[in-house]
Write an enzyme that holds these catalytic residues in place. Structure first.
Site, PDB file in Angstrom:
ATOM      1  N   HIS B 263      -2.210   2.416   0.438  1.00  0.00           N
ATOM      2  CA  HIS B 263      -2.177   3.334   0.937  1.00  0.00           C
ATOM      3  C   HIS B 263      -0.914   4.373   1.737  1.00  0.00           C
ATOM      4  O   HIS B 263      -0.711   5.390   1.611  1.00  0.00           O
ATOM      5  CB  HIS B 263      -3.658   3.118   1.540  1.00  0.00           C
ATOM      6  CG  HIS B 263      -3.932   4.404   2.800  1.00  0.00           C
ATOM      7  ND1 HIS B 263      -5.407   4.905   2.793  1.00  0.00           N
ATOM      8  CD2 HIS B 263      -3.405   4.717   3.853  1.00  0.00           C
ATOM      9  CE1 HIS B 263      -5.171   5.987   3.564  1.00  0.00           C
ATOM     10  NE2 HIS B 263      -4.699   5.863   4.065  1.00  0.00           N
ATOM     11  N   GLU B 264       0.064   3.108   2.348  1.00  0.00           N
ATOM     12  CA  GLU B 264       1.066   3.527   3.612  1.00  0.00           C
ATOM     13  C   GLU B 264       1.752   4.837   2.497  1.00  0.00           C
ATOM     14  O   GLU B 264       2.347   5.327   2.760  1.00  0.00           O
ATOM     15  CB  GLU B 264       1.160   2.588   4.395  1.00  0.00           C
ATOM     16  CG  GLU B 264       0.313   2.091   4.785  1.00  0.00           C
ATOM     17  CD  GLU B 264      -0.455   3.316   5.893  1.00  0.00           C
ATOM     18  OE1 GLU B 264      -0.434   4.477   6.329  1.00  0.00           O
ATOM     19  OE2 GLU B 264      -1.616   2.680   6.211  1.00  0.00           O
ATOM     20  N   HIS B 267       1.527   8.455   1.613  1.00  0.00           N
ATOM     21  CA  HIS B 267       1.316   8.584   2.603  1.00  0.00           C
ATOM     22  C   HIS B 267       3.606   8.402   2.632  1.00  0.00           C
ATOM     23  O   HIS B 267       3.811  10.044   2.953  1.00  0.00           O
ATOM     24  CB  HIS B 267       1.504   8.117   4.288  1.00  0.00           C
ATOM     25  CG  HIS B 267      -0.328   8.733   4.222  1.00  0.00           C
ATOM     26  ND1 HIS B 267      -0.433   9.770   4.452  1.00  0.00           N
ATOM     27  CD2 HIS B 267      -0.322   7.152   4.691  1.00  0.00           C
ATOM     28  CE1 HIS B 267      -2.316   9.588   4.745  1.00  0.00           C
ATOM     29  NE2 HIS B 267      -1.928   7.821   4.941  1.00  0.00           N
ATOM     30  N   GLU B 293      -4.031  12.836   3.747  1.00  0.00           N
ATOM     31  CA  GLU B 293      -5.072  12.067   3.657  1.00  0.00           C
ATOM     32  C   GLU B 293      -5.344  11.236   2.026  1.00  0.00           C
ATOM     33  O   GLU B 293      -5.437  10.722   1.224  1.00  0.00           O
ATOM     34  CB  GLU B 293      -6.216  11.874   4.571  1.00  0.00           C
ATOM     35  CG  GLU B 293      -6.620  10.447   3.561  1.00  0.00           C
ATOM     36  CD  GLU B 293      -6.268   9.192   4.551  1.00  0.00           C
ATOM     37  OE1 GLU B 293      -5.636   9.625   5.417  1.00  0.00           O
ATOM     38  OE2 GLU B 293      -6.891   8.536   5.163  1.00  0.00           O
TER      39      GLU B 293
END
Lengths: 501, 501
Positions: B263-264, B267, B293
């Site tokens: 997830h990170e 980003h 996101e």
């Protein structure tokens, strides 16, 4: 104090904090490709700090609050000291023309580049014109910032406020003349290099654990600071409750970690010791680099290379490195970490020879700034002094005149602060022993709290209330002197080497 | 562009960089006792950033460079976009009265405090007055910043520039109405919770190593960024070449690390992908939180919870955790990491139920801001919707209305960006698959470079040239839609659960 002036002090302090944080991060955690972005970020915040510092409104507020100003009478003694310290910093910044700052920054960039190439090619001549340009700019800087005929004083003032050449030279010269025969006498003993520091392996993970143990043992507050790893150990204080140390882990050379950590812990304990009411003000700072260094050297050498300290810690060290230290006992260890030998590289020098490296540099940079020594003759002058002071000659300039980074970016006036640190450390430690008769006994039990408490109360908590030598005089009854340091060396090394020094 | 304007852009950008660095450091390395000092440092730099942003000279320079201004014609398209983005940011800052900023900061402090106490005592009433005060201030803020009768739009604009309630509500409502029966249909399958996620131990050191492997596998540049550990994973970009991620290591719950890192990384890949010529300008930023996101969800879910990805990575995972995964094969693992179950806590929700948590929050915060829902009735409204959307009822408010920190400090308008991220992610991934027919085959070979290259060229490198929905439309041919997301869920979960959705 004026609310506005107080808030400006906080703002300048906070800007310094983020500059220090970004500088710390650059050395420990910055991704490789972010170097130029970080340089830009630092330049931006430094420019804003400078802009706020030289702001004429700040000058007016300081004039009102300073001696002779209308607000002075209403200030507390600490507030007066804050105004004094900030006024001094501001005056120095105001006097430095922006043109000179830019020219210096460029010359420093070129100096570093030339110095690196000179080291790679082992040709001092590559560096010579860059150093000449830097010297010319430093003379301009000194003239802009003001002096009484001795330009070096203006540069020294940037690191050692209040110190002057006419005070410093006699002390460092006498120290030098006492050390030369001492080093020669110890050299005649022909002690072999300690075996436990030759070709043995010390696990770096265990070394790290041991440095953390040492930090706790000396009272460094790990809830108000931290330790990380870097190539060159350093201390960077973001705030008195956020003091960041680094250490270096070398599997073949545990002294790098052990004494690196104790050295930086000494700096860190000083920074952690400021009074809470001084936080975010100009008083939450150390009066001079020499006094700062006195604390690192006190913990590294006076305490950390002392026998009493290792009476307590050596069993744990042996437990951590059972193989490498299998044949080593306390006295052999103590002798090994205090091995004296004339060497080429300053940062590897023991505490007896160290100040001769400094005397040499101080004499040369003073002569260069005074235009008494042409830069072209610097390598010969270096080698001649190395032979005279330490009896050795560098095989090439990278192990001689090109070894330090200081001159590479034209930093003059910094070197003597190392010797001041050693001298102040010995005087402060002698005073501590007079005040705390049980100190050596405390250390053999692993208790450093009496020493730290004494340093806190007499030195750390005062921050920048007084200039360095005045603070030392207030504690020891005497200012700068080589007497305590020489007495310490004579007693310690006389006993270790079984010789009268 | 004007040199002065360009240098101001750089300065604002650098100030943001150090704010981000100090914020990152606060979460990962700050000593415990330095919290209040760090808050002061951040407040100081943020105040300087604000002062420079609202500086009238910057307003004049932007007016000259903006559409209709005398300098506009000479600007490149990118420079025009820079001026547009910075003008928008400045206008919003200028319109916010200093008094309101202070009042909000205070109310946020009180809100957080009341929220924490309400959670400890499980009494929503403790938090109610604080939330009412925050709502009143947010209405004031919306009125100050301007809107067309819908205050929520002004708050949404802070996170999702260009998005409006009248565009958003129909999409999120339709999505909600499609998800409710889908969740119910999957629930009827009564799949047991995966055994490998129940009470097995996964060494955290091995988990860390595996997350580093994942970062390299997806192309996150560890020379232009880093990963550390924190309690709540986050991404903080100091600069496109200095992007900092964190992950969380839980020995009982490896999905926290695996999918937290992916997830990170999503980003982070976005932030690393900005064009070098946009660095230190307003274009080196993401157009909206929803679009940000979309990248985290794309890598976490569309790629990272896909079977193709684990065809390549599962053998290594099994090798890292041979005991815990002894009885698990690829298909069982894939099913386990995609287990769907209605749950109380948003941050633990799977990708099918997740957007129902958001729909609920969006509807409630919109109604509160519109004064259509009294705060006193919020817990009942929450529980009623939980029952209606997910078929479950929180046993107490800490597992219900008090679970998120967002409302605790009055953050309204942020929640819908999570759903926008999920919808944009699915649409972008569908477009990527159309453009890259071999994508699934690439992933089974562990090759994510074609996908990253496509995202770089179509999305990342453009920075803030266009608002989020316009950028998505330029890529996919269509703006915001739930069609791709629902098609993705139906295909994936229909197959996994053997049911027609």
């Amino acid at each position: 104090m004026d609310t506005w002036l107080r808030s400006r002090m906080h703002e300048l302090n906070d800007l310094n904090s983020v500059i220090n944080l970004a500088s710390w991060d650059r050395e420990v955690y910055l991704p490789a490709r972010a170097a130029s972005a970080r340089a830009q970020q630092l330049a931006t915040v430094q420019a804003i700090h400078h802009e706020r510092l030289v702001d004429p409104r700040l000058g007016e507020a300081l004039a009102r609050a300073g001696e002779g100003g209308p607000d002075f009478a209403a200030l507390t003694p600490d507030e007066r000291a804050m105004v004094r310290v900030l006024t001094r910093e501001r005056d120095r910044a105001v006097r430095l023309p922006a043109r000179l700052v830019t020219a210096l920054a460029e010359a420093q960039g070129e100096g570093l580049q030339a110095w690196r190439e000179a080291r790679t090619t082992k040709r001092f001549a590559r560096f010579q014109p860059a150093l000449e340009a830097l010297l010319a700019l430093r003379r301009e800087q000194a003239d802009a910032q003001g002096h009484d005929g001795e330009r070096y004083d203006a540069l020294l003032e940037g690191f050692e406020p209040g110190m002057r050449v006419k005070r410093l030279t006699p002390v460092l010269t006498a120290l030098r003349d006492s050390l030369i025969p001492m080093v020669a006498a110890l050299g005649e003993q022909k002690r072999p290099f300690p075996a436990f520091l030759s070709g043995r392996v010390y696990d770096t993970g265990k070394q790290w654990q041991f440095t953390m143990r040492l930090l706790k043992a000396v009272g460094f507050d790990l809830e108000a600071g931290r330790q990380d790893v870097s190539i060159h150990p350093f201390t960077n204080s973001v705030h008195a409750q956020d003091v960041r140390l680094t250490t270096r882990l070398d599997p073949a050379w545990p002294p790098a970690a052990l004494f690196g950590t104790l050295h930086e812990a000494g700096h860190g304990l000083y920074e952690q010791g400021f009074s809470p009411e001084h936080h975010r003000t100009p008083l939450a700072s150390v009066p001079s680099m020499g006094l700062h260094e006195s604390q690192s050297r006190l913990w590294e050498n006076l305490v950390g290379r002392g026998r009493a300290f290792w009476v307590h810690h050596f069993p744990a060290l042996k437990e951590a490195f059972p193989e490498a230290l299998a044949d080593v006992e306390l006295d052999g260890f103590h002798a090994g970490i205090n091995h004296v030998v004339p060497s080429l590289i300053r940062v590897e020098a023991d505490e007896v020879t160290y100040n001769l490296h400094i005397a040499l540099r101080y004499e040369l940079e003073l002569a260069m700034l005074r235009d008494e020594l042409p830069v072209s003759e610097l390598p010969a002058a270096w080698n001649e002094r190395m032979r005279r002071y330490l009896g050795i000659t560098p095989p090439d300039d990278t192990q001689g005149v090109l070894q330090d980074i200081h001159w590479a970016w034209g930093e003059l006036g910094y070197f003597p602060t190392y010797s001041l640190g050693n001298l102040y450390a010995a005087s402060l430690y002698a005073a501590a022993n007079r005040a705390l008769p049980s100190l050596e006994a405390d250390l053999t039990r692993g208790d450093t709290s009496s020493l730290l408490g004494w340093l806190r109360a007499n030195l750390h908590m005062h921050g920048f209330r007084l200039p360095a030598e005045e603070r030392v005089r207030a504690i020891t009854g005497e200012g700068l002197t080589d007497r305590d340091f020489l007495a310490y060396l004579r007693a310690k090394y006389g006993a270790l080497y079984g010789v009268k020094l």
